[in-house]
Motif scaffolding. Sequence first.
Motif, short mmCIF file in Angstrom:
data_model
loop_
_atom_site.label_atom_id
_atom_site.label_comp_id
_atom_site.label_asym_id
_atom_site.label_seq_id
_atom_site.Cartn_x
_atom_site.Cartn_y
_atom_site.Cartn_z
N PHE A 10 39.13 36.16 31.79
CA PHE A 10 38.27 35.10 32.32
C PHE A 10 36.89 35.30 31.72
CE2 PHE A 10 41.49 35.33 35.60
CZ PHE A 10 41.69 34.01 35.95
N GLU A 14 34.53 31.01 34.43
CA GLU A 14 35.93 30.59 34.51
C GLU A 14 36.57 31.07 35.81
OE1 GLU A 14 37.92 30.15 30.27
OE2 GLU A 14 37.24 32.21 30.63
N GLY A 15 37.57 30.35 36.27
CA GLY A 15 38.27 30.63 37.51
C GLY A 15 38.20 29.42 38.41
N THR A 26 33.84 31.87 43.01
CA THR A 26 34.75 31.65 41.88
C THR A 26 35.82 32.73 41.92
OG1 THR A 26 32.99 30.68 40.54
CG2 THR A 26 34.94 31.46 39.37
N LYS A 28 38.54 34.80 40.36
CA LYS A 28 38.92 35.23 39.02
C LYS A 28 40.40 35.60 38.96
CE LYS A 28 34.80 34.99 37.15
NZ LYS A 28 34.53 34.12 36.02
N THR A 29 40.88 36.33 39.96
CA THR A 29 42.29 36.69 40.03
C THR A 29 42.77 36.47 41.45
OG1 THR A 29 41.88 39.01 40.56
CG2 THR A 29 42.14 38.46 38.23
N GLU A 42 34.02 36.11 42.64
CA GLU A 42 32.59 36.26 42.41
C GLU A 42 31.87 35.32 43.37
OE1 GLU A 42 29.80 36.17 38.54
OE2 GLU A 42 30.71 34.23 39.05
#
Length: 156
Positions: A10, A14-15, A26, A28-29, A42
Amino acid sequence: MTMVARPRHFGPGEGKTYKLGRITLTFKTGAADTAGAYTLCEAIEPRDSGAGLHRHPTYDETHIICAGHYQCRLGEEMLALGPGDMMFAPRGTPHSIKSIGPETGVELIISSPGGIFDAFIDEVAASMNDSGSPSKPGPAADFRTIAAKYGNRVLD
């Protein structure tokens, strides 16, 4: 069905992103990326924003401060956190975190196991889209009702 962790990259920004009031989250995973092990999010939190005192018996939460300054409660202890500090709240532990400025706070939140926190935030965001506020009466469910569904208890 067995989940298999998969490699991912990422870049910045992104995300899957949610805007909850003044806070931007956000993801991410999530559980699908980590075989259910954890979720990584995040959080960008302007001054005087964050999470009030709460606890959740279904997942652990780690907060890693990347930027800004935070006032936190962890159990009975009050903490002042800054960049590089980390706070671990095992499941069931009352905790809160608030960005106190003057700059915008940025933290990484790891919740384990994965999937619970992200599902909770997804439902809260959908509720806000329906009504404009998670606590506004109307077609959207109340924030505390959604929290309870995921085992979260708001304490203040």
